[in-house]
Every structure is written in structure tokens, then in C-alpha cells.
Design a protein around this motif. Sequence first.
Motif, PDB file in Angstrom:
ATOM      1  N   LEU A 187       0.813  -1.215   0.000  1.00  0.00           N
ATOM      2  CA  LEU A 187       0.000   0.000   0.000  1.00  0.00           C
ATOM      3  C   LEU A 187       0.847   1.267   0.000  1.00  0.00           C
ATOM      4  O   LEU A 187       0.420   2.311  -0.489  1.00  0.00           O
ATOM      5  CB  LEU A 187      -0.932  -0.005   1.210  1.00  0.00           C
ATOM      6  N   VAL A 188       2.058   1.182   0.541  1.00  0.00           N
ATOM      7  CA  VAL A 188       2.900   2.377   0.583  1.00  0.00           C
ATOM      8  C   VAL A 188       3.179   2.915  -0.820  1.00  0.00           C
ATOM      9  O   VAL A 188       3.315   4.125  -1.015  1.00  0.00           O
ATOM     10  CB  VAL A 188       4.225   2.074   1.323  1.00  0.00           C
ATOM     11  N   LEU A 189       3.214   2.027  -1.821  1.00  0.00           N
ATOM     12  CA  LEU A 189       3.456   2.489  -3.182  1.00  0.00           C
ATOM     13  C   LEU A 189       2.313   3.352  -3.691  1.00  0.00           C
ATOM     14  O   LEU A 189       2.533   4.304  -4.459  1.00  0.00           O
ATOM     15  CB  LEU A 189       3.674   1.289  -4.112  1.00  0.00           C
ATOM     16  N   ASP A 190       1.083   3.030  -3.285  1.00  0.00           N
ATOM     17  CA  ASP A 190      -0.056   3.863  -3.661  1.00  0.00           C
ATOM     18  C   ASP A 190       0.096   5.266  -3.087  1.00  0.00           C
ATOM     19  O   ASP A 190      -0.161   6.268  -3.758  1.00  0.00           O
ATOM     20  CB  ASP A 190      -1.359   3.230  -3.169  1.00  0.00           C
ATOM     21  N   GLY A 191       0.498   5.332  -1.827  1.00  0.00           N
ATOM     22  CA  GLY A 191       0.705   6.634  -1.209  1.00  0.00           C
ATOM     23  C   GLY A 191       1.820   7.417  -1.863  1.00  0.00           C
ATOM     24  O   GLY A 191       1.708   8.635  -2.070  1.00  0.00           O
ATOM     25  N   LEU A 192       2.901   6.739  -2.218  1.00  0.00           N
ATOM     26  CA  LEU A 192       4.017   7.411  -2.886  1.00  0.00           C
ATOM     27  C   LEU A 192       3.619   7.919  -4.260  1.00  0.00           C
ATOM     28  O   LEU A 192       4.038   9.013  -4.687  1.00  0.00           O
ATOM     29  CB  LEU A 192       5.209   6.455  -3.000  1.00  0.00           C
ATOM     30  N   ARG A 193       2.803   7.147  -4.963  1.00  0.00           N
ATOM     31  CA  ARG A 193       2.338   7.589  -6.283  1.00  0.00           C
ATOM     32  C   ARG A 193       1.504   8.851  -6.180  1.00  0.00           C
ATOM     33  O   ARG A 193       1.652   9.792  -6.968  1.00  0.00           O
ATOM     34  CB  ARG A 193       1.540   6.475  -6.957  1.00  0.00           C
ATOM     35  N   LEU A 194       0.601   8.876  -5.197  1.00  0.00           N
ATOM     36  CA  LEU A 194      -0.209  10.081  -5.019  1.00  0.00           C
ATOM     37  C   LEU A 194       0.675  11.269  -4.635  1.00  0.00           C
ATOM     38  O   LEU A 194       0.481  12.387  -5.135  1.00  0.00           O
ATOM     39  CB  LEU A 194      -1.275   9.851  -3.951  1.00  0.00           C
ATOM     40  N   THR A 222      -7.232   3.552  -2.574  1.00  0.00           N
ATOM     41  CA  THR A 222      -8.114   4.445  -3.327  1.00  0.00           C
ATOM     42  C   THR A 222      -7.363   5.697  -3.764  1.00  0.00           C
ATOM     43  O   THR A 222      -7.499   6.161  -4.900  1.00  0.00           O
ATOM     44  CB  THR A 222      -9.328   4.845  -2.471  1.00  0.00           C
ATOM     45  N   ALA A 223      -6.548   6.229  -2.868  1.00  0.00           N
ATOM     46  CA  ALA A 223      -5.749   7.405  -3.207  1.00  0.00           C
ATOM     47  C   ALA A 223      -4.806   7.104  -4.367  1.00  0.00           C
ATOM     48  O   ALA A 223      -4.645   7.920  -5.286  1.00  0.00           O
ATOM     49  CB  ALA A 223      -4.954   7.865  -1.981  1.00  0.00           C
ATOM     50  N   GLY A 224      -4.210   5.912  -4.333  1.00  0.00           N
ATOM     51  CA  GLY A 224      -3.312   5.538  -5.423  1.00  0.00           C
ATOM     52  C   GLY A 224      -4.038   5.391  -6.742  1.00  0.00           C
ATOM     53  O   GLY A 224      -3.504   5.730  -7.805  1.00  0.00           O
TER      54      GLY A 224
END
Length: 388
Positions: free
Chosen positions: A50-57, A314-316
Amino acid sequence: MTQAMDERAVAAPMTEPTQPSQRASLPRQQTVAETPVAESAPVGRRPRLLVLDGLRLGAALMVVAYHLVGDRIGVWQPSAATAFGPLHSVATYGFLGVQLFFVISGFVICMSAWGRSVGDFFVSRVVRLYPAYWFAVLVTAGVLVAVPRGADLKVRDVLGNLTMMQEFLGIRHLDLSYWTLTVEMIFYILFAGLVARGLTYRAVVAFCAIWTVASLIVPKFGNQGLTNVVAAGYSSYFIAGIALYLIHRFGQNLLLWSIIGLSWLISITRLPGLAQARDVSFVPTAVIVTGFFLVMAAVALNLFSWVKWRWVATAGAMTYPLYLIHQTVGLAVIERLQAHLSPWLLITALVASLLVAAWLIHRFVERPAARWMKRQLSDSLRQLRTTR
């Protein structure tokens, strides 16, 4: 980018259960020849990172800040610096979000392609990239008709952009942010050749080595076309991401850290020219890029396993639509409304609106269209495999 990670899955297949865990079994002194590889099809999946989704955002918001607050084209009157003060100075470094996107892309494309056929890889890329992109191109074209900027919009421009190959066709990007999609596509094409051969530890390491050498040598021939084909200016970020994924999957060793270290050095040595072109200082630029490498190294070492908030996924998912629509739409809104709202109120409302629009595009355009396209393309591939 875009980005982009299959990104939506952000999960890696595991090797066959009869084989010991690579991470546990890989001694530090083990050579490449002794390194265990995953030759068979996967039978399970690791938890989503999930951290990758946050980094992408985060990377997307950096780019949004660069275009809308950093404002290098003078859309804010009298200037963005006057309107936002120190925030403007910080936002001028937001272009580096693209570099973070590329590192993440190397990591996630290697992750999502492992155990897949080249046909499946093709389908995953098409359904990931095109539905939201087609919608964004049409929206952007509509905005450019309503609020013209630069050369007059031609039907040829719109049709060319719908292919996502406009740069190869000699057609301008309707939105200047689309240039990164060309770089991503080059990476996908190069990596597809490796996927067709079959992803193994040794093959991927060799790919990283060959691409690094090609990126250093090809520009010396002075042929810009060949230089673009090997994505020489940005390959080091993708290569670092790939090597970081190998660490995440197989465990760390000196060879992989050497690939990452060399990629970092190449990236840093190319930054002075980029910093000069963007009219920013080199030292902060180098610090930010180094921070990206360190954060992604922490991801590879699973130091962010505590990130388990489902909303991050969802953020990602909003990241790609946000990236596609923010620049042309955002600048048009600023042009029309800045005389009626304070800069801080306008930029806050604008970014919030863009995030909501990105979620709506993902939910009601990207997801249903991707499901339909995946089903149709998968059926076509099965027919292609069985028809003689």
C-alpha cells in the motif's frame, strides 16, 4: 506515470511451494550464478504494498504543485511568486515527482509482470493506460477549444493523441504532461522483450546491465532518435526500481545494491543540466532525488509493512487520472477565476476539485472500461493461441 504499477494490483506472485523462500535462503555472499530463480508460474500472491499507492499520489501532487503553484508559464497575475510566496519556491521542485514515478514504475512493472506471458503483459498495460487516457484527451481537447492556448487545435492533434503515440507521429501533446507516457511506453516495449523470454533473476539482472550500458553509450553516437529509444535520460530510475524489486523479492546482495548505487550516481550526474533547465538549484534537486532512492530502498526492505490503511489504495487509484487532467484543466480554471477568488482559496478549491474529478474518472470511466477491455482482449488472446 504515469503510473504508472499491474499498478493496480501492486502484488507479486510467489514461487512454487516446493522451493524454499528466496529471501530466507539467499546468503549475502551468494553469487549471481547461485541465486535461486523463479522459473515456474506463480501459485499465490504477496500482500499489496500500500505504501506504493501513497508514494504515487505524493508524486502526482508534486507535479500538480509544480504546474499550478510553481507556474513557469505566467498564468498567475502578477505572478505565482507574489501570490504564494515561499510555497511557490518549494513548488518549483515539484517536477521531480516524475523521477519518483519512474522509480516506482520500474519496481511495480517488474513485480506485476513476473509469471505472466507477454500477451498478458500487453493486456495489463493497455487496460491500465488507455481508458482514463482516452477520456482525459477528450476533456483536454474540450478545454482547449473553450480556453485556447498556443497553436489552434486540429482534429489531427486529437486523433494523434488518442493513440498515445503522438510523439512518434510528430504530433504535439495536447497536454505537456503526456511526454512522460512516451518514456513509460519505451520502458514497456523494452521490458516486454524480456517478458517474452521469461522473467528470471538472472535475465532481469542482465537486462539492467545491458540497458545501463546502452544508455551510457548510445548518446555518444549523436543520434537523438536512438537516444530516445533507450530512454537514456531516464533509464537509471527505471533500472533502480527494477533492482529494488529484486531485493524485495529475492533478498539483498552486493550486486543489486551496486546496480542501484550506479543508477543513483548516473541520475545525480545528469541532474545539473535538468536543474539549470528548470531554473532551480542543483543541491536541493540532488537531495530530493536521493531521498526518493532511500524511500524506495526502505520499501524494498519491507520497512513500510505497517502501512495498512485501505484508503491509501483508493488514493493511489486516483493518481493516474489526476496526472492526466490537472495541467490543461487547472491552468484554464486559474485563468478564468483568479480575478474573482483569492489565490489561496482558488488553488485549494481547484486541487480538491481535481482530486474529486480524478476519483470519478477512476470509478465511472477507468474501472468499467478496463474490465470490459480486459475481458475482450483476453478472449482475443485465447483465440489467437488456439487458432491455427
